[in-house]
Write an enzyme that holds these catalytic residues in place. Sequence first.
Site, PDB file in Angstrom:
ATOM      1  N   GLU B  60       0.875  -1.174  -0.033  1.00  0.00           N
ATOM      2  CA  GLU B  60       0.014   0.049   0.052  1.00  0.00           C
ATOM      3  C   GLU B  60       0.643   1.270  -0.100  1.00  0.00           C
ATOM      4  O   GLU B  60       0.658   2.177  -0.862  1.00  0.00           O
ATOM      5  CB  GLU B  60      -0.831  -0.064   1.273  1.00  0.00           C
ATOM      6  CG  GLU B  60      -2.256  -0.795   1.038  1.00  0.00           C
ATOM      7  CD  GLU B  60      -1.978  -2.229   1.150  1.00  0.00           C
ATOM      8  OE1 GLU B  60      -0.943  -2.749   1.624  1.00  0.00           O
ATOM      9  OE2 GLU B  60      -2.895  -3.090   0.958  1.00  0.00           O
ATOM     10  N   HIS B 129      -9.856  -5.214  11.450  1.00  0.00           N
ATOM     11  CA  HIS B 129     -10.678  -5.131   9.711  1.00  0.00           C
ATOM     12  C   HIS B 129     -11.905  -4.544   9.925  1.00  0.00           C
ATOM     13  O   HIS B 129     -12.840  -4.642   9.122  1.00  0.00           O
ATOM     14  CB  HIS B 129     -10.797  -6.389   9.093  1.00  0.00           C
ATOM     15  CG  HIS B 129      -9.554  -6.906   8.286  1.00  0.00           C
ATOM     16  ND1 HIS B 129      -8.273  -7.123   9.042  1.00  0.00           N
ATOM     17  CD2 HIS B 129      -9.262  -7.394   7.257  1.00  0.00           C
ATOM     18  CE1 HIS B 129      -7.276  -7.598   8.221  1.00  0.00           C
ATOM     19  NE2 HIS B 129      -8.015  -7.792   6.965  1.00  0.00           N
TER      20      HIS B 129
END
Lengths: 338, 326
Positions: B60, B129
């Site tokens: 990322e 998450h």
Amino acid sequence: MTTPTDPTSADPGNFDAYFQSREDTLRWYREMLRIRRFEELAARSYTRGKISGFLHLYIGQEAIAVATKEVLQPADRVVSAYRTHGFALALGSDPRACMAELYGKATGLVAGVGGSMHFFDRAHQLWGGYAIVGNHSPVAAGHAFASKYLKDGGVTLCFLGDGALAIGPTHEGWTLAGLWKLPIVYVVENNRYSMGTPLSRSVPVDDITLKAPGYGMISDRFRVTSVAETAERLGAIVKRAREESKPALVELITYRFRGHSMSDPGKYRGKEEVEEWRRWDPLERTYRALHEHHGLSEDELEALDAEVVDEMEAAVEFAEESPVPEPEARFRNITIES
Amino acid sequence: MPEIQIRHAIRDAMREEMERDDRVFLVGEEVGYYNGAYKCSEGLLDLFGERRVIDAPIAETGFAGVGIGAAMCGLRPIVEFMTFNFSAVAFDQILNNAAKIHHMTNGQFSVPIVFRGPNAAAHMLGSTHSQAFEPFYAHVPGLIVIAVATAYDAKGLLKSAIRDPNPVVFLESELMYSVKGEVPEEEYLIPIGVADTKRAGDDVTVITWGQGVPVALKAAELAAAEGIECDVIDLRTLRPLDTEAVLESVRRTNRAVVLFHGWPYGGVGGEIIARIQEMAFDHLDAPVLRVCYEDVPMPYAENLEHLVLPTPERGLEAIREVAYRR
């Protein structure tokens, strides 16, 4: 003291092919001297309390910036970390604007919002100026990505210190550069110290280019002892990056004669070590080549030095006399009205 | 008007903008050959090819940084995070590069980029998450932060975000990708920074955004059954904030609840309440309340997760409380 990349001629006074042209040698000497005198005056202003924040000096590494200018084409980009004054000056930035930036003045290179660590000068191909170690590595890959996407023929040269080798973004930028075959050259300016930590205590291998094959990069590695050799070898790699869209890793072994920043007296290294590196100081060698090989007199060289000092003193004067940014300036350039 | 899923509204927005402007490209994990982890980019690789729909490895920081560097050169990247939870490892790129480069270069460079992907808790994904990232990004001067809750808003705002000259954080919802809504066939844009009243009422103002919107609407429905009419304001953009829309409603209802997915501490909800008390203090008849996550990491177990999340029932309770109808 030896390093694995000692120059082929073991004598710093051997003025080999890289000092043959009187005209080039003189020009490069002047450019390196401009950077050194600029920084010496910046250091003086810093100790006088005129400049604050962090000030990282490039003294000892000037040949790299000057060689970079030699290999650059108009579509190319230079991205650097926080030791950036040398690149700005070598690429053509106005020393007055550079000094004014250090002073935090409205006339500074980025109008006084960036300071020493954040030099950007788009008109002169300087694309930063990044002060978070390693985080320019993927951004530079993005510039190279754009060159490939737009087919503009540009190569991005991304400079980083040996201190940026352990951090993640360096690895991610190199990975994508290799994976996507971007026209980029990562240049590690290995000045042997990550702040006060020697290479042996921060990098697992001595030869940094050992990493290159793992990223699908070609590489080169050498000690910087002259502008000409640096430009020649860096130029060859840049040419391949341009023509074959091949990412590359170049390790330049160099040395900074001052501390990491103004607050660092450099007590972690011996006087002997510093003196040994001084014998190979590209600026010092170039002086000797001009004097001993090309017959310039001490007076002539002194006159040249005085000219350069005058230019940089004028930059200091300009910075001191420049206005501080107006209060409203702090609201500028945060977001763009769409 | 045809009804389409939010994921298709997002895809259509990207497709139209990519057709319109060659500088627009999409990069992210699984966006190409896999057609997107949540199928938001379905079919785009076939239409635009590998040059413009780019599968990135799991890196990322790397691909967010590449997007930023490309945007500085004049391209218009769309960076997809498979979930905004993964933007945490690219946080420095967004915080220190995307948000600051325009400022720190004295305007020499700009970063027209969109970071988009699902945000906030889905269902039983555990604490790493299930996080809502709007407070992290809305905190930063230089960023635009958008959170969408309908197909119409998703398409119109994503198109505006892609055309915007600033770095935009565009928050979607995994739970809501298949929610359908009406979307006009003709092209339209929704301006950034403008809230939308999703339900009108004069008794209590409910301020919400993103995944909170359907919860707030359901709570308003329950309240209406008890005779309390809510003004449900979907902020749609969190930075810049449409403060005037909030104040106009609060001055009318004199009562407000902020309902959102996210932790209470130091969040966007607190910012909204600060503005209300600063600018509409004399209009308030009750303390402004927050309905959001409890101040704990999200547990996996279904019963515990349910307790932590904002629900229509918790929303109703807060609405009753500010209306003094307990």
